[in-house]
Design a protein around this motif. Structure first.
Motif, PDB file in Angstrom:
ATOM      1  N   GLN A 153      27.637  17.816  43.840  1.00  0.00           N
ATOM      2  CA  GLN A 153      27.268  17.372  42.495  1.00  0.00           C
ATOM      3  C   GLN A 153      28.374  17.729  41.495  1.00  0.00           C
ATOM      4  O   GLN A 153      28.687  16.957  40.587  1.00  0.00           O
ATOM      5  CB  GLN A 153      25.960  18.041  42.067  1.00  0.00           C
ATOM      6  CG  GLN A 153      24.726  17.595  42.832  1.00  0.00           C
ATOM      7  CD  GLN A 153      24.245  16.230  42.405  1.00  0.00           C
ATOM      8  OE1 GLN A 153      24.575  15.220  43.023  1.00  0.00           O
ATOM      9  NE2 GLN A 153      23.469  16.182  41.361  1.00  0.00           N
ATOM     10  N   ARG A 174      26.639  18.491  33.306  1.00  0.00           N
ATOM     11  CA  ARG A 174      26.717  17.138  33.853  1.00  0.00           C
ATOM     12  C   ARG A 174      26.237  17.095  35.303  1.00  0.00           C
ATOM     13  O   ARG A 174      25.637  16.111  35.735  1.00  0.00           O
ATOM     14  CB  ARG A 174      28.149  16.608  33.779  1.00  0.00           C
ATOM     15  CG  ARG A 174      28.625  16.295  32.365  1.00  0.00           C
ATOM     16  CD  ARG A 174      30.112  15.933  32.359  1.00  0.00           C
ATOM     17  NE  ARG A 174      30.373  14.745  33.138  1.00  0.00           N
ATOM     18  CZ  ARG A 174      30.323  13.498  32.660  1.00  0.00           C
ATOM     19  NH1 ARG A 174      30.004  13.290  31.400  1.00  0.00           N
ATOM     20  NH2 ARG A 174      30.599  12.463  33.430  1.00  0.00           N
ATOM     21  N   GLY A 176      24.120  19.332  36.682  1.00  0.00           N
ATOM     22  CA  GLY A 176      22.784  19.877  36.851  1.00  0.00           C
ATOM     23  C   GLY A 176      22.754  21.116  37.715  1.00  0.00           C
ATOM     24  O   GLY A 176      21.814  21.335  38.489  1.00  0.00           O
ATOM     25  N   ASP A 315      14.640  13.862  41.296  1.00  0.00           N
ATOM     26  CA  ASP A 315      15.352  12.911  40.440  1.00  0.00           C
ATOM     27  C   ASP A 315      16.795  13.327  40.198  1.00  0.00           C
ATOM     28  O   ASP A 315      17.647  12.482  39.899  1.00  0.00           O
ATOM     29  CB  ASP A 315      14.649  12.801  39.084  1.00  0.00           C
ATOM     30  CG  ASP A 315      13.333  12.045  39.180  1.00  0.00           C
ATOM     31  OD1 ASP A 315      13.088  11.437  40.237  1.00  0.00           O
ATOM     32  OD2 ASP A 315      12.565  12.068  38.204  1.00  0.00           O
ATOM     33  N   ASP A 316      17.077  14.631  40.322  1.00  0.00           N
ATOM     34  CA  ASP A 316      18.405  15.138  40.022  1.00  0.00           C
ATOM     35  C   ASP A 316      19.481  14.492  40.888  1.00  0.00           C
ATOM     36  O   ASP A 316      20.651  14.429  40.504  1.00  0.00           O
ATOM     37  CB  ASP A 316      18.431  16.662  40.192  1.00  0.00           C
ATOM     38  CG  ASP A 316      19.632  17.285  39.513  1.00  0.00           C
ATOM     39  OD1 ASP A 316      19.782  17.090  38.294  1.00  0.00           O
ATOM     40  OD2 ASP A 316      20.419  17.957  40.198  1.00  0.00           O
ATOM     41  N   GLN A 317      19.085  14.007  42.053  1.00  0.00           N
ATOM     42  CA  GLN A 317      20.037  13.372  42.956  1.00  0.00           C
ATOM     43  C   GLN A 317      20.424  11.967  42.493  1.00  0.00           C
ATOM     44  O   GLN A 317      21.282  11.330  43.109  1.00  0.00           O
ATOM     45  CB  GLN A 317      19.464  13.336  44.372  1.00  0.00           C
ATOM     46  CG  GLN A 317      19.296  14.722  44.990  1.00  0.00           C
ATOM     47  CD  GLN A 317      18.619  14.679  46.344  1.00  0.00           C
ATOM     48  OE1 GLN A 317      17.396  14.718  46.457  1.00  0.00           O
ATOM     49  NE2 GLN A 317      19.418  14.596  47.394  1.00  0.00           N
ATOM     50  N   ARG A 319      21.422  11.519  39.302  1.00  0.00           N
ATOM     51  CA  ARG A 319      22.027  11.877  38.024  1.00  0.00           C
ATOM     52  C   ARG A 319      23.155  10.931  37.606  1.00  0.00           C
ATOM     53  O   ARG A 319      23.385  10.719  36.417  1.00  0.00           O
ATOM     54  CB  ARG A 319      22.559  13.313  38.119  1.00  0.00           C
ATOM     55  CG  ARG A 319      23.226  13.850  36.876  1.00  0.00           C
ATOM     56  CD  ARG A 319      23.542  15.311  37.048  1.00  0.00           C
ATOM     57  NE  ARG A 319      22.334  16.101  37.084  1.00  0.00           N
ATOM     58  CZ  ARG A 319      21.738  16.619  36.008  1.00  0.00           C
ATOM     59  NH1 ARG A 319      22.239  16.396  34.808  1.00  0.00           N
ATOM     60  NH2 ARG A 319      20.655  17.330  36.123  1.00  0.00           N
TER      61      ARG A 319
END
Length: 360
Positions: A153, A174, A176, A315-317, A319
């Protein structure tokens, strides 16, 4: 690296030299007090065809290009100031893992190396030894640990900044992730010379310096990594473009976050194939996803699918997804990485997308 690990590597180096040359194993000696400030970790003396050689050894846990450059300076300084009369002195960097980029740099500068996998390079007057070994899982993990999980990430966030300078906290936000994770990952990127830095302390900034090398390494990792599981569905009487629109409409009504992936994303960013019949996407799992699939009339199938879904935990995946027209699409970098793991002509499409959108 503890003393026992160093001893094991020295023994392996001595055995490798004996195996390759067919001579006696080198003698391990105590390092002499050098004239400069750097004291080598070990010295091996060998005699080959009447020529005496001295291997001046430094140990590292792992070596990336920046470490290799630092070692080059130390070795040269030591050899310039130390007494090596009657010997052909050769600097050798010994480590558990040495990245391919670092090995290339050391060979170019004719500095020896040896790692835990048995990769070996020694060059001197009248002597040239090189042994390349297949990469072990341990070596692969040490070199490629930035390409998975939260560190990936961070890489993605760095890529998104292109050539602009950034700080740790900006990238952490940015990506997370925590500032600590961002800091550790950015330091690893510096060692690989994929980013450059200016300043120090809280005001230290970095920027992407070698996007081509970063992308080459990420692509190599992605091509060998196991693809994520994808569930296949069939949606009756759905043309490709219509199915994409229905998927987006259903996601709005059910609150599911999604992005087109793989070939579907590649076709949006840089059209390459004349016809595509299967929609690929990733979306957060759970009951809302099941509701979305029911709304578009998707039923699970083993063959003849036209909708592939990779279920995500969070949901973070998603981003870095982008809104393109009326669809949510994986950004060009993620689409490129997806294509490297897809079948058919996907790898051709990956190279087309890289040339058109990634510029590296």
């Amino acid at each position: 690296m503890n003393g026992q690990a160093k001893d094991v590597l020295v023994e392996k180096l001595a055995e490798a030299l004996a195996d390759i040359t067919g001579g006696e194993p080198p003698t391990v000696c105590s390092p002499e007090e050098p004239g400069g400030q750097h004291r080598p970790d070990a010295v091996l003396e060998a005699s080959l065809d009447g020529q005496r050689y001295r291997l001046v050894v430094d140990f590292k846990q792992s070596v990336f290009p920046r470490d290799a450059r630092e070692a080059l300076w130390r070795h040269r300084n030591s050899l310039n100031q130390g007494g090596m009369a009657g010997h052909e002195a050769m600097p050798v960097l010994v480590a558990e893992s040495i990245s391919p980029g670092a090995r290339d740099l050391l060979r170019k500068e004719r500095v020896g190396y040896f790692d835990g996998d048995g990769n070996l390079f020694i060059a001197a007057r009248g002597l040239y030894l090189r042994l390349d070994k297949p990469e072990s899982r341990k070596q692969s993990r040490a070199v490629n640990n930035v390409f998975s999980g939260q560190r990936a990430q961070v890489l993605h966030a760095v890529w998104g900044r292109e050539r602009d300078w950034f700080g740790v906290h900006e990238i952490a936000e940015r990506a997370g992730v925590s500032p600590a994770t961002a800091s550790v990952t950015l330091a690893a990127l510096e060692r690989r010379e994929w980013v450059e830095a200016r300043g120090s302390g809280p005001s230290k900034e970095r920027r992407l310096a070698n996007p081509g090398a970063l992308l080459d390494s990420w692509a190599a990792y992605q091509s060998s990594a196991k693809p994520k599981a994808v569930r296949h569905y069939y949606v009756r009487s759905a043309a490709y473009a219509d199915l994409q629109r229905r998927l987006d409409d259903a996601s709005e009504r059910t609150g599911v976050r999604y992005e087109l992936a793989g070939i579907s994303a590649g076709q949006v960013h840089a059209p390459y194939l004349s016809g595509v019949s299967q929609v690929a996407c990733r979306a957060t799992g759970g009951k809302p996803l099941q509701a979305m699939l029911e709304e578009v009339g998707a039923r699970p199938v083993r063959e003849g699918w036209n909708l592939g879904v990779q279920e995500l935990r969070a949901d973070d995946q998603l981003r870095f997804r982008q809104r393109v027209g009326d669809l949510w699409v994986a950004d060009p970098l993620q689409a490129y990485l997806d294509l490297l793991q897809s079948g058919g002509r996907a790898k051709e499409m990956a190279q087309h997308l890289r040339a058109e959108k990634l510029g590296a």
